[in-house]
Design an enzyme around this catalytic site. Sequence first.
Site, mmCIF file in Angstrom:
data_model
loop_
_atom_site.group_PDB
_atom_site.id
_atom_site.type_symbol
_atom_site.label_atom_id
_atom_site.label_comp_id
_atom_site.label_asym_id
_atom_site.label_seq_id
_atom_site.Cartn_x
_atom_site.Cartn_y
_atom_site.Cartn_z
ATOM 1 N N GLU A 1 12.243 10.465 25.521
ATOM 2 C CA GLU A 1 13.118 11.508 24.984
ATOM 3 C C GLU A 1 14.607 11.216 25.153
ATOM 4 O O GLU A 1 15.424 11.669 24.337
ATOM 5 C CB GLU A 1 12.775 12.861 25.634
ATOM 6 C CG GLU A 1 11.512 13.518 25.088
ATOM 7 C CD GLU A 1 10.243 13.001 25.726
ATOM 8 O OE1 GLU A 1 9.163 13.555 25.426
ATOM 9 O OE2 GLU A 1 10.311 12.038 26.528
ATOM 10 N N ALA B 1 6.203 14.799 20.081
ATOM 11 C CA ALA B 1 6.535 16.013 19.354
ATOM 12 C C ALA B 1 6.857 15.671 17.904
ATOM 13 O O ALA B 1 7.064 14.513 17.533
ATOM 14 C CB ALA B 1 7.720 16.707 20.013
ATOM 15 N N GLU C 1 2.632 14.081 27.689
ATOM 16 C CA GLU C 1 2.637 15.368 28.383
ATOM 17 C C GLU C 1 1.302 16.090 28.193
ATOM 18 O O GLU C 1 0.790 16.722 29.121
ATOM 19 C CB GLU C 1 3.801 16.216 27.883
ATOM 20 C CG GLU C 1 5.147 15.677 28.353
ATOM 21 C CD GLU C 1 6.337 16.386 27.745
ATOM 22 O OE1 GLU C 1 7.238 16.790 28.484
ATOM 23 O OE2 GLU C 1 6.363 16.530 26.496
ATOM 24 N N GLY D 1 5.539 14.076 23.958
ATOM 25 C CA GLY D 1 4.603 15.188 24.057
ATOM 26 C C GLY D 1 3.158 14.742 24.129
ATOM 27 O O GLY D 1 2.314 15.443 24.706
#
Length: 259
Positions: A135, A67, A115, A112
């Site tokens: 994270e 992210a 993901e 991310g």
Amino acid sequence: MLSDNGSPVSLHIAGAVVEIKLNRPPANALGPAIIEGLHKGLDAADALPAKVIVVSSALPGFFAAGADIKHMSTVDAASFGAYGDALRGAVERLANHPAVSVAAVDGLALGGGLELAMACSLRVAGSSARLGLPEVKLGLIPGAGGTQRLPRLVGRGRSLDIMLTGREVDAEEALRIGLVDRLVPAGTALDTARELARELCAASSPAQRAVVRTVDAAYDRPLSEGLRYEAEQVNELFERGEAAEGLRAFIDKRSPEFV
């Protein structure tokens, strides 16, 4: 056909394959520009309609590093939530798309980025790939499906090991535990993913979608219910899918002409 070359996300369309290529230096942080580009790529896949989507990177050493931390560090709680919703929306749209999807992972796929790769139907990794969900090192948890998809791929214990430590998994371990599906020499993941896409295009799309639905059903229902659902899918394909063409082609000793 190549479009939007030089933008954070470029599209390459070849037949029924849409390739979505991330290109936001230095590490393909999944900020608003990439999220918008993912939606444009999925719009293109809808318009074809695509049989296969390939997600790849134009940056050496990175699939996607995660992210957009710089963006997250400058926003308030409401904007943070909106950004998370936007990222999850793009990832879930890919995961739920009717086309089979393949992630071509060379280099880092973290947070991310992993993901996004896990939202694809299949993952091809180069031998230099490293994957992880770090994270917890930021005081957060994976927020775009990581806590849900990783256990479905590798099991609870391995998922906790990866997420609680925030460690990176190398490509060989990723293959061994089922986090990736094919391991190839470094730098060749995209070429392999393209070859796989061509192979996938030769099969029946309704049958492929039924395979995904039926396999996914195995995770949320008892075996007896899963078997009944499997039988329903088989009958549906025979009555309204492409099974008739596939069976005729087999008898005629020719390649089937699937849509």
